[in-house]
Each structure stands twice: as structure tokens, then as C-alpha cells.
Design a protein around this motif. Structure first.
Motif, PDB file in Angstrom:
ATOM      1  N   PRO A 143       0.799  -1.240   0.000  1.00  0.00           N
ATOM      2  CA  PRO A 143       0.000   0.000   0.000  1.00  0.00           C
ATOM      3  C   PRO A 143       0.827   1.284   0.000  1.00  0.00           C
ATOM      4  O   PRO A 143       0.384   2.304  -0.524  1.00  0.00           O
ATOM      5  CB  PRO A 143      -0.829  -0.118   1.284  1.00  0.00           C
ATOM      6  N   ILE A 170      -3.639   7.296  -4.267  1.00  0.00           N
ATOM      7  CA  ILE A 170      -4.963   7.212  -3.638  1.00  0.00           C
ATOM      8  C   ILE A 170      -5.350   8.542  -3.006  1.00  0.00           C
ATOM      9  O   ILE A 170      -6.480   9.018  -3.162  1.00  0.00           O
ATOM     10  CB  ILE A 170      -4.976   6.095  -2.569  1.00  0.00           C
ATOM     11  N   THR A 176      -9.177   1.791  -2.842  1.00  0.00           N
ATOM     12  CA  THR A 176      -7.841   1.858  -3.433  1.00  0.00           C
ATOM     13  C   THR A 176      -7.894   2.116  -4.933  1.00  0.00           C
ATOM     14  O   THR A 176      -6.852   2.117  -5.593  1.00  0.00           O
ATOM     15  CB  THR A 176      -7.055   0.565  -3.172  1.00  0.00           C
ATOM     16  N   SER A 191      -4.860  -1.876  -5.388  1.00  0.00           N
ATOM     17  CA  SER A 191      -4.542  -3.028  -4.544  1.00  0.00           C
ATOM     18  C   SER A 191      -4.661  -4.338  -5.309  1.00  0.00           C
ATOM     19  O   SER A 191      -4.149  -5.371  -4.869  1.00  0.00           O
ATOM     20  CB  SER A 191      -5.468  -3.056  -3.322  1.00  0.00           C
TER      21      SER A 191
END
Length: 304
Positions: free
Chosen positions: A94, A101, A165, A169
């Protein structure tokens, strides 16, 4: 020694002559006259400058650009946008896509419906692409102009409402695309399919500016995979009822129509250069400006 004293005394006397009451060779009245002259002289120059600016302002409008004959066709821009138009991330890390994001969250915040509730500022327009909505002249004679609401839900998988996301992701990144604002600009849909890639012909319809993304290099086409487009009425284009734009003074709350582009099957580990174009009769391209009517972005989905 006497010469040094005389020299020293001559210099001091030039700065201040106590006998003649002169400072730097001039009396107080002489300095006053010079000061008065330059005050009047520069005041006159300032008056000419201010007067010229005032005359110029009388010939311009705060609402309508006086000259638009040399304005280039609109640019096509995207979010997230990086300094070198390069997107690199690892789908199971992430931290590698957190920046993207956050940029998309910030950009789409004003598209939340709770920020479009004021009926004096917003209105519901046709739910499918339709003709431009003309809202009067470019002045304040009729007050501010309302704008069409744009539902963030229309962006589907790239809305951020269901997948926080935006596909990153899962290795399926999204981009939000918009046409840059130009006051009074009315985009014209393509009249024929001649300038549009065959795979984008189905997007051509009245009252819509279609957009299409493809691999920049021929050898990368198979690596690009499927590309999905989301927008109003599930169309991959910009509906005309959001135009023309009347400027920040009359439409400070204006929301540009958006198209979301999602790449669902990118080849992992391969650096791909992708070009997205908007198509219209008055949308032109320039090799010296990579954002005029199009944009390029480099995407790399890394492997840990």
C-alpha cells in the motif's frame, strides 16, 4: 602630513561646507528644488501608467476574455498526476500507491453529492449525453449560473466509493480524466469515424466527446490488456450538457464531467507507455504539447 590634512579636509568640506551651508555641493534650497522636480516627474509617469491601465480595463470584461482567437484547443489531464507522468507501484504494498490514492480522494471530494445539494447552485441535467446548456450571456446581468450535478457513482469501479484503493490493490489502476476549462468553449463531437481508432467507433454518438486509450508502442498492445471506461450513462466520453463553462466569477462551483479509465489486465513487470486521446471536430493535437487534446502516462506494475 599637511597635504594629508588638506586632502582630508577637502573631502569633509565637500560633504559639508559649513561656510556656504552646502551638503554635497548643494544648498538646502537647491536640494529641495531637485526633490520637488523628481516628485513631479515620477508622479507624472505614474499618472500616465495608471491612466493607461484604467483605459485598458475599460476595454476588458471581468467575465468574458476579450481575445480568444489564439487560445489553443483544450488540454486533457488526468488524476493522479506525477511530475514525470510515471506511475509505479506494487499492488500488495500500500505504501507504493498511497500517494495516488490520496490525490484521487482529494480531487473527487467536490464530486460527493452532499457537496452538490444547493439548488441555487446545482441542478439535475439530462441523465444521458445531450445538447449544451446555454445559460445566457457572459455577464452578471442574470446573476450567477447554475451548473449540472455530476454523480460520483457514475465512475463505477473507479469512484472510490466501493474500492477505496481505486483498483491499485489488485493491480488494476484507475485514472480520472477531464478536459481542461476554457471559458465559452463548446466541444464538437466527431462527425465521422475517420480519425478514430476502429476499436473506439462504438463510442461515437451525438452530444459526446469520446476518449480512447491505447499503447503508444505497437509491440505493447498485447501487454495493455482490457481497458474499461466509466462515466455518465456508462459512456466513455464527456457529455455536452456540461458546456459551455462561464468562468470562475459566474460558476465558481462548476464541475467538469469526468471519465474514469481502468486498466484491468496490465502485464506485471513491463513498463508501458499509454496514450489517451479525446476526439472532436475542434480538438487538435500538437507534438510540442503532450497534453493538448491528449496525454501520455507510463505505468509499471512492479513485482515484489
Amino acid at each position: 602630513m599637511s597635504r594629508g590634512k588638506e586632502s582630508d579636509g577637502g573631502w569633509k568640506k565637500f560633504v559639508w561646507d559649513s561656510e556656504k551651508k552646502e551638503f554635497l555641493g548643494r544648498t538646502g534650497s537647491s536640494w529641495l528644488k531637485i526633490l520637488a522636480f523628481y516628485v513631479v516627474f515620477y508622479g507624472f509617469l505614474a499618472g500616465i501608467f495608471i491612466g493607461t491601465i484604467q483605459v485598458l480595463l475599460l476595454t476588458t470584461s471581468s467575465y468574458k476574455p476579450t481575445y480568444q482567437d489564439r487560445v489553443a484547443p483544450p488540454g486533457l489531464s488526468h488524476t493522479p498526476k506525477t511530475l514525470k507522468a510515471e506511475i509505479e507501484f506494487t499492488h500488495d504494498d500500500p505504501k507504493t500507491y498511497e500517494e495516488y490514492i490520496n490525490a484521487m480522494d482529494k480531487f473527487l471530494l467536490k464530486y460527493n453529492l452532499e457537496n452538490q445539494k444547493d439548488g441555487l447552485l446545482f441542478e439535475d441535467c439530462e441523465p444521458k449525453p445531450s445538447i449544451p446548456v446555454m445559460r445566457g450571456s457572459l455577464d452578471q446581468s442574470h446573476g450567477g449560473k447554475r451548473v449540472c450535478r455530476f454523480n460520483r457513482e457514475w465512475l463505477g469501479n473507479c469512484s472510490g466509493l466501493h474500492d477505496k484503493t481505486y483498483g491499485y490493490s489488485e493491480g488494476k489502476p484507475c485514472f480520472i480524466v477531464k478536459i481542461n476549462r476554457i471559458v465559452s468553449y463548446l466541444p464538437q463531437p466527431p462527425q465521422t469515424n475517420d480519425s478514430i481508432p476502429p476499436e473506439a467507433h462504438e463510442k461515437v454518438q451525438p452530444n459526446l466527446i469520446p476518449i480512447h486509450c491505447a499503447a503508444k508502442k505497437e509491440e505493447d498492445k498485447d501487454k495493455l490488456g482490457q481497458v474499461n471506461y466509466f462515466g455518465m450513462n456508462n459512456t466513455g466520453g464527456f457529455p455536452l450538457q456540461y458546456y459551455p463553462y462561464y468562468g470562475k466569477l459566474l460558476q465558481p462551483q462548476y464541475l467538469q464531467p469526468l471519465v474514469a479509465v481502468q486498466f484491468t489486465n496490465l502485464t506485471v513487470g513491463s513498463e508501458l507507455r499509454i496514450e489517451c486521446k479525446a476526439y472532436g471536430e475542434n480538438i487538435k493535437y500538437n507534438d510540442k504539447d503532450r497534453y493538448q487534446g491528449r496525454f501520455e502516462v507510463k505505468i509499471l506494475v512492479k513485482v515484489r
